[in-house]
Design a protein around this motif. Structure first.
Motif, mmCIF file in Angstrom:
data_model
loop_
_atom_site.group_PDB
_atom_site.id
_atom_site.type_symbol
_atom_site.label_atom_id
_atom_site.label_comp_id
_atom_site.label_asym_id
_atom_site.label_seq_id
_atom_site.Cartn_x
_atom_site.Cartn_y
_atom_site.Cartn_z
ATOM 1 N N THR A 177 0.808 -1.220 0.000
ATOM 2 C CA THR A 177 0.000 0.000 0.000
ATOM 3 C C THR A 177 0.844 1.274 0.000
ATOM 4 O OG1 THR A 177 -0.112 0.195 2.408
ATOM 5 C CG2 THR A 177 -1.717 -1.256 1.353
ATOM 6 N N GLY A 178 2.154 1.127 -0.081
ATOM 7 C CA GLY A 178 3.004 2.311 -0.068
ATOM 8 C C GLY A 178 3.123 2.899 1.324
ATOM 9 N N ASP A 179 2.584 4.091 1.523
ATOM 10 C CA ASP A 179 2.743 4.794 2.799
ATOM 11 C C ASP A 179 2.079 4.093 3.967
ATOM 12 O OD1 ASP A 179 4.199 6.704 1.518
ATOM 13 O OD2 ASP A 179 2.542 8.136 1.311
ATOM 14 N N ALA A 180 1.061 3.251 3.693
ATOM 15 C CA ALA A 180 0.401 2.543 4.792
ATOM 16 C C ALA A 180 1.050 1.199 5.096
ATOM 17 C CB ALA A 180 -1.087 2.333 4.470
ATOM 18 N N GLY A 181 2.098 0.837 4.345
ATOM 19 C CA GLY A 181 2.826 -0.385 4.644
ATOM 20 C C GLY A 181 2.394 -1.569 3.802
ATOM 21 N N LEU A 182 2.871 -2.744 4.191
ATOM 22 C CA LEU A 182 2.634 -3.991 3.474
ATOM 23 C C LEU A 182 1.577 -4.829 4.173
ATOM 24 C CD1 LEU A 182 6.371 -4.939 2.866
ATOM 25 C CD2 LEU A 182 4.777 -4.163 1.106
ATOM 26 N N CYS A 183 0.821 -5.586 3.363
ATOM 27 C CA CYS A 183 -0.169 -6.524 3.900
ATOM 28 C C CYS A 183 0.160 -7.923 3.409
ATOM 29 C CB CYS A 183 -1.586 -6.209 3.415
ATOM 30 S SG CYS A 183 -2.085 -4.498 3.430
ATOM 31 N N LEU A 184 0.145 -8.881 4.314
ATOM 32 C CA LEU A 184 0.145 -10.285 3.940
ATOM 33 C C LEU A 184 -1.302 -10.745 3.811
ATOM 34 C CD1 LEU A 184 2.907 -11.821 6.228
ATOM 35 C CD2 LEU A 184 2.959 -11.637 3.733
ATOM 36 N N VAL A 185 -1.614 -11.463 2.738
ATOM 37 C CA VAL A 185 -2.974 -11.949 2.534
ATOM 38 C C VAL A 185 -3.052 -13.395 2.992
ATOM 39 C CG1 VAL A 185 -4.813 -12.337 0.860
ATOM 40 C CG2 VAL A 185 -3.228 -10.421 0.556
ATOM 41 N N GLU A 186 -3.933 -13.664 3.936
ATOM 42 C CA GLU A 186 -4.187 -15.024 4.420
ATOM 43 C C GLU A 186 -5.549 -15.453 3.925
ATOM 44 O OE1 GLU A 186 -2.327 -17.094 6.180
ATOM 45 O OE2 GLU A 186 -0.626 -15.803 6.720
ATOM 46 N N LEU A 187 -5.606 -16.613 3.263
ATOM 47 C CA LEU A 187 -6.865 -17.131 2.748
ATOM 48 C C LEU A 187 -7.363 -18.268 3.625
ATOM 49 C CD1 LEU A 187 -6.059 -17.213 -1.082
ATOM 50 C CD2 LEU A 187 -7.555 -15.612 0.115
ATOM 51 N N TYR A 188 -8.645 -18.208 3.974
ATOM 52 C CA TYR A 188 -9.291 -19.267 4.734
ATOM 53 C C TYR A 188 -10.396 -19.855 3.850
ATOM 54 C CZ TYR A 188 -6.837 -16.526 8.233
ATOM 55 O OH TYR A 188 -5.873 -15.829 8.917
ATOM 56 N N ASP A 189 -11.341 -20.587 4.416
ATOM 57 C CA ASP A 189 -12.371 -21.222 3.596
ATOM 58 C C ASP A 189 -13.203 -20.199 2.827
ATOM 59 O OD1 ASP A 189 -11.561 -23.714 4.368
ATOM 60 O OD2 ASP A 189 -12.966 -23.857 6.034
ATOM 61 N N ALA A 190 -13.833 -19.290 3.533
ATOM 62 C CA ALA A 190 -14.696 -18.309 2.876
ATOM 63 C C ALA A 190 -14.274 -16.885 3.191
ATOM 64 C CB ALA A 190 -16.145 -18.527 3.304
ATOM 65 N N GLU A 191 -13.161 -16.731 3.878
ATOM 66 C CA GLU A 191 -12.747 -15.420 4.347
ATOM 67 C C GLU A 191 -11.261 -15.227 4.095
ATOM 68 O OE1 GLU A 191 -14.194 -13.086 8.192
ATOM 69 O OE2 GLU A 191 -12.565 -14.457 8.657
ATOM 70 N N ALA A 192 -10.869 -13.985 3.921
ATOM 71 C CA ALA A 192 -9.459 -13.629 3.805
ATOM 72 C C ALA A 192 -9.157 -12.546 4.823
ATOM 73 C CB ALA A 192 -9.142 -13.147 2.398
ATOM 74 N N ALA A 193 -7.892 -12.386 5.111
ATOM 75 C CA ALA A 193 -7.470 -11.340 6.041
ATOM 76 C C ALA A 193 -6.230 -10.649 5.488
ATOM 77 C CB ALA A 193 -7.180 -11.920 7.418
ATOM 78 N N LEU A 194 -6.182 -9.340 5.629
ATOM 79 C CA LEU A 194 -5.003 -8.552 5.305
ATOM 80 C C LEU A 194 -4.274 -8.264 6.609
ATOM 81 C CD1 LEU A 194 -6.523 -5.949 2.788
ATOM 82 C CD2 LEU A 194 -5.499 -8.169 2.282
ATOM 83 N N TRP A 195 -3.096 -8.844 6.745
ATOM 84 C CA TRP A 195 -2.328 -8.698 7.975
ATOM 85 C C TRP A 195 -1.189 -7.706 7.755
ATOM 86 C CZ3 TRP A 195 -3.642 -11.010 12.536
ATOM 87 C CH2 TRP A 195 -4.581 -12.047 12.463
ATOM 88 N N PRO A 196 -1.046 -6.710 8.626
ATOM 89 C CA PRO A 196 0.080 -5.783 8.499
ATOM 90 C C PRO A 196 1.400 -6.528 8.651
ATOM 91 C CG PRO A 196 -1.040 -5.489 10.609
ATOM 92 C CD PRO A 196 -1.876 -6.432 9.810
ATOM 93 N N ALA A 197 2.378 -6.173 7.818
ATOM 94 C CA ALA A 197 3.661 -6.869 7.845
ATOM 95 C C ALA A 197 4.774 -5.902 7.483
ATOM 96 C CB ALA A 197 3.651 -8.037 6.856
ATOM 97 N N THR A 198 5.971 -6.217 7.920
ATOM 98 C CA THR A 198 7.145 -5.434 7.551
ATOM 99 C C THR A 198 7.801 -6.054 6.320
ATOM 100 O OG1 THR A 198 8.637 -6.739 8.933
ATOM 101 C CG2 THR A 198 7.544 -4.833 9.967
ATOM 102 N N ALA A 199 8.631 -5.270 5.647
ATOM 103 C CA ALA A 199 9.358 -5.784 4.491
ATOM 104 C C ALA A 199 10.275 -6.933 4.897
ATOM 105 C CB ALA A 199 10.153 -4.669 3.835
#
Length: 251
Positions: A211-233
């Motif tokens: 996202t640039g200035d807001a940082g990086l997101c790791l995408v975790e996929l589950y059965d019917a849901e996903a999550a954007l987790w804040p992460a460092t480089a």
């Protein structure tokens, strides 16, 4: 000309048709030059296939393409430009070969040692220092993650709206979830596949939203849901190394 070859570095730029023909030549499945046609002529004129055989600088990479120990696919979407970039990779014990999209419609074929593959991928996706994320995880429907990679801007905006409406875990300081994708983003995926010791299919996927200035997101996929987790480089870099190392270790 659709084929450009630098015999000093081994870098090769060509269109997909010429690459497919090059692989056929390297595998010894096509007589030269009787049935080569235009791709054969261009490969020869560029010096990539002198005397009917691939140039020695291309040999190791082409061996990996023909008999890979594991394969790689890269997808990169820049929301700011709407451009989708793809890449393919083939790795064996001695070499890693990458075929990457270029802006002019050609693709670049690069051969490197497998140990340098994580660094090469990091350069392609422009992984580097970002502000430390100061927002909470965001949930969204799993089916909407693909929308972040869509070429159609309306589909991307709809997926981003879902992410903005996602529910953070616990309120915290910094940017609230609706602001994460407000300034555009770059979404990339590295997918690796290989055969496990038992002969079955195996693989791993790394999905990241930058996202640039807001940082990086790791995408975790589950059965019917996903999550954007804040992460460092640094965390993303370690995951990239681990994925490549896991593929080699599984063989």
């Amino acid at each position: 000309m659709a084929v450009l070859f630098d015999d000093r570095t081994g870098r090769l730029r060509l269109d997909q048709a010429a690459f497919d023909h090059l692989v056929v030549i390297a595998a010894g499945l096509n007589p030269w030059p009787e049935s080569g046609g235009a791709p054969a002529a261009e490969l020869s004129a560029a010096g990539a296939v002198p005397d009917g055989r691939p140039h020695p600088r291309l040999s190791a990479g082409l061996r990996a393409v023909i008999e890979p120990a594991y394969r790689l696919h890269l997808t990169l979407l820049d929301d700011r430009t709407g451009r989708l970039k793809a890449g393919d990779g083939w790795i064996d014990d001695g070499a890693a070969a990458l075929l990457l999209d270029l802006p002019d419609g050609l693709r670049e074929f690069v051969t490197l040692h497998p140990a340098f593959l994580p660094a090469a991928l990091a350069r392609v996706v422009r992984l580097g220092p970002r502000p430390r994320p100061r927002w909470e995880p965001v949930r969204l429907p799993a089916g909407r993650v693909a929308g972040l990679f869509a070429v159609d801007p309306a589909v991307r905006r709809s997926a981003a709206a879902d992410a903005a409406a996602g529910e953070g875990e616990t309120p915290g300081p910094g940017a609230p979830p609706p602001a994460i994708l407000a300034g555009g983003w770059r979404a990339w995926r590295v997918e690796m596949t290989w055969t496990d010791p038992g002969g079955g299919p195996a693989g791993d996927v790394l999905d990241v939203v930058d996202t640039g200035d807001a940082g990086l997101c790791l995408v975790e996929l589950y059965d019917a849901e996903a999550a954007l987790w804040p992460a460092t480089a640094t965390a993303v870099w370690r995951l990239l190394i681990r994925m490549v190392s896991a593929g080699l270790a599984e063989r």
